[in-house]
Design a protein around this motif. Structure first.
Motif, PDB file in Angstrom:
ATOM      1  N   VAL A 177       0.837  -1.206   0.000  1.00 30.36           N
ATOM      2  CA  VAL A 177       0.000   0.000   0.000  1.00 30.36           C
ATOM      3  C   VAL A 177       0.876   1.262   0.000  1.00 30.36           C
ATOM      4  CG1 VAL A 177      -1.751   1.287   1.296  1.00 30.36           C
ATOM      5  CG2 VAL A 177      -1.959  -1.187   1.047  1.00 30.36           C
ATOM      6  N   ALA A 178       1.989   1.220   0.729  1.00 32.42           N
ATOM      7  CA  ALA A 178       2.908   2.367   0.730  1.00 32.42           C
ATOM      8  C   ALA A 178       3.464   2.598  -0.679  1.00 32.42           C
ATOM      9  CB  ALA A 178       4.037   2.144   1.727  1.00 32.42           C
ATOM     10  N   GLU A 201       1.958   1.775  -3.497  1.00 36.87           N
ATOM     11  CA  GLU A 201       0.855   2.352  -4.275  1.00 36.87           C
ATOM     12  C   GLU A 201       0.720   3.843  -3.986  1.00 36.87           C
ATOM     13  OE1 GLU A 201      -2.165  -0.641  -2.889  1.00 36.87           O
ATOM     14  OE2 GLU A 201      -2.936  -0.413  -4.939  1.00 36.87           O
ATOM     15  N   ARG A 202       0.818   4.188  -2.697  1.00 34.77           N
ATOM     16  CA  ARG A 202       0.688   5.599  -2.323  1.00 34.77           C
ATOM     17  C   ARG A 202       1.805   6.428  -2.948  1.00 34.77           C
ATOM     18  NH1 ARG A 202       0.919   8.323   3.751  1.00 34.77           N
ATOM     19  NH2 ARG A 202      -0.473  10.062   3.314  1.00 34.77           N
TER      20      ARG A 202
END
Lengths: 371, 371
Positions: free
Chosen positions: A108-109, A111-112
């Motif tokens: 997720v990091a 993706e962010r």
């Protein structure tokens, strides 16, 4: 108000066993609980430079020594530290290569940070290992698609508790000129980890997962080559580090990390005993017909089990797949997710042999009860 | 270990007056201090969905009602909330327009998000006000340079405690089709603030600054139109919100915010009394020849003073510019930065009239002593 039910339970939740506060941390938490209390004597406007309480010494002296790195910072957590590194290194159409045992927050990091993600496959059931040669293959393949700005290895991962060969992976990354981040959320504070020995570029740890701190709080260590990039400063506010948004764990969280630190520094020396306990536990579970997956013999307190026998029971009992949770709860054992019976993880970190035997006995009793 | 010297001082540090814990929060802090304790009964893997303790109800029911917004989240702080919004809306070569009284972290968050920053000038000494028409002018000018993706207004700012006309500014932003973020770090939890009434798009608050919580922790409220963009989900981990990195204040910080919340909801109703106290304090300071700058009459407990008389003393006394700090410390008054004498800010939030008179008297005594 807000009583915590599980307080006097035996806790085998891998998320929680390394985050229990020391008595000193609990006292510090009350003393420094108020909002911005750590800023009482902030002169320069930067958390890591506060001398009273001794945050400066902790961040600039003790933490780098402990992590074996040149430069360290305290962050709002391991995931926030990973994001700070990824976000600093990200480029348009850039890639990150990470092991497929990675924690979801690594993905997720990425993706962010706008990175494409290439996953290094594991060896699948029953070992789920990450092999260095697969890292090489994945980097090789990904380089053909675009710029690989970072690689990430999870050490150990949060599912199987596997400890991959980081040094070898770091050598491979270095051959491809790709910096390597070691996600040590389950390592830093439990076992000795040294960035320089691992030959990686970044190391990330979690205060609330493995350093007996009240979260959210984490640590980030790096080689000095990266300082200018990751800790670049604001153009207008010259002493404020952009990726830290000025200050990070600006509250009681950092105080508990510091208060527990003398204990944490000592406890990592007893890591062998934790591994012994884990192996003892795993062998007893196997005697009950519950298989331990992942590295074998195991090298970490976080273990993953495969229990066909418990799964079979769940298919025919009234409470169905929740029976195990309720049986354990009835015995004041907390930490296996409600609804899991066939595959589950747990941790023996910090448990006494007496407590371990109690947990083993509970499993034996439950199996017998429904035999 | 780690005793906190200022614990029984009268605290007039604007950073700290609204962040003192309630007794309930202090109890909750100890009960839930351990690392990942709030995750005891996490089923879906998302902080805001935890039902025990009642985080779900707090985030999805109570907080939106309190903020007057459709959707709310708890973040690692106000700055982290601002960054999440800016980062979600950022475009290549995009601009943010913000008031020049903005907190440094607003600027740094914009830099981190890769945005160009255009500042709306204030009216300078002695009022330092942000006029709506200046907002319009700055947006107009900036639109010629590129895409204005967001505007930010600080309500009130952390230097002068000025409360700009947010509604009028929101109307202007709306005319230009620019979303507006209200940084209410010194408002939310002190005074009633309602996003819908303000007609803005986002509101940000600080737990440790103004909601009697142990930091770092903040809140973010938004209109539902923005939910899909700001709270967009991971492609691989479908329930994880990317900007939140999955979970944010995953520890005792959110528990203290919740434990203090019933008190905070009540205390904002007494805001008029806080303003009265501040005005009383300011008038007494002016009688001593110390000028209050910013909005006048003042509308907030955070006040900025200009003291030529203290400055003159500092030029001729032995301790120089540190004399005021030491004189106040000797009287157990904490919160004016060491070294400041000519210009300083302070807050009367939560002080009794007796304490206010004590502080006023201290200033009078100090002036007399060095007369």
């Amino acid at each position: 108000m807000f009583p915590r039910e599980t307080k006097d339970y035996i806790n085998i939740d891998p998320l929680q066993t390394g985050g229990r506060l020391t008595d000193k941390a609990r006292k510090a938490l009350v003393e420094w609980g108020d909002g911005y209390s750590v800023c009482d004597f902030c002169i320069t406007g930067r958390l890591d430079e506060i001398k009273k309480p001794a945050i400066y010494n902790f961040v600039h002296e003790q933490l780098p020594r402990f992590l074996g790195c040149d430069v360290a910072r305290v962050t709002n957590g391991a995931r926030e530290a990973k994001f700070a590194v990824m976000h600093s290194l990200a480029k348009k159409d850039g890639w990150i290569v990470m092991d497929s045992n990675a924690h979801y927050s690594s993905y997720v990091a990425a993706e962010r940070a706008g990175l494409n993600v290439a996953m290094v496959p594991n060896t699948d059931y029953p070992d789920f290992r990450i092999l260095p040669e697969k890292f090489a293959e994945t980097i090789e393949d990904t380089k053909r698609k675009g710029d690989v700005v970072l690689a990430l290895i999870t050490y150990p991962d949060g599912n199987y508790g596997n400890l991959p060969e980081v040094k070898r992976i770091a050598e491979i990354c270095s051959e491809y000129d790709v910096p390597l981040l070691v996600n040590g959320a389950y390592a830093v504070g439990r076992m000795q980890v040294n960035l320089k020995e691992l030959k990686a570029d970044f190391i990330v740890g979690s205060g609330h997962k493995s350093m007996a701190a009240s979260g959210p709080v984490g640590v980030l260590g790096m080689k000095e080559d990266w300082e200018e990039i990751i800790l670049r400063k604001s153009k207008k506010y010259r002493n404020k580090e952009i990726e830290m948004l000025g200050c990070t764990a600006r509250g009681a969280t950092i105080i508990t990390l510091m208060a527990s630190f003398p204990h944490v520094k000592e406890r990592v020396k007893n890591w062998d005993r934790e591994v012994e306990k884990a192996r003892y536990f795993a062998s007893k579970m196997e005697e009950l017909g519950i298989r331990q997956l992942g590295d074998k013999p195991h090298n970490h307190d976080l273990m993953f089990f495969h229990a066909e026998n418990l799964y079979e029971i769940s298919k025919r009992v009234k409470k169905g797949r929740f029976f195990l949770y309720h049986e354990l709860k009835g015995r004041k054992i907390h930490g296996i997710k409600p609804g899991l019976t066939r595959y589950f993880k747990l941790s023996t970190y910090g448990l006494s042999y007496e407590e371990i035997d109690y947990v083993i006995n509970a499993f034996a009793e439950i199996l017998e009860k429904y035999a």
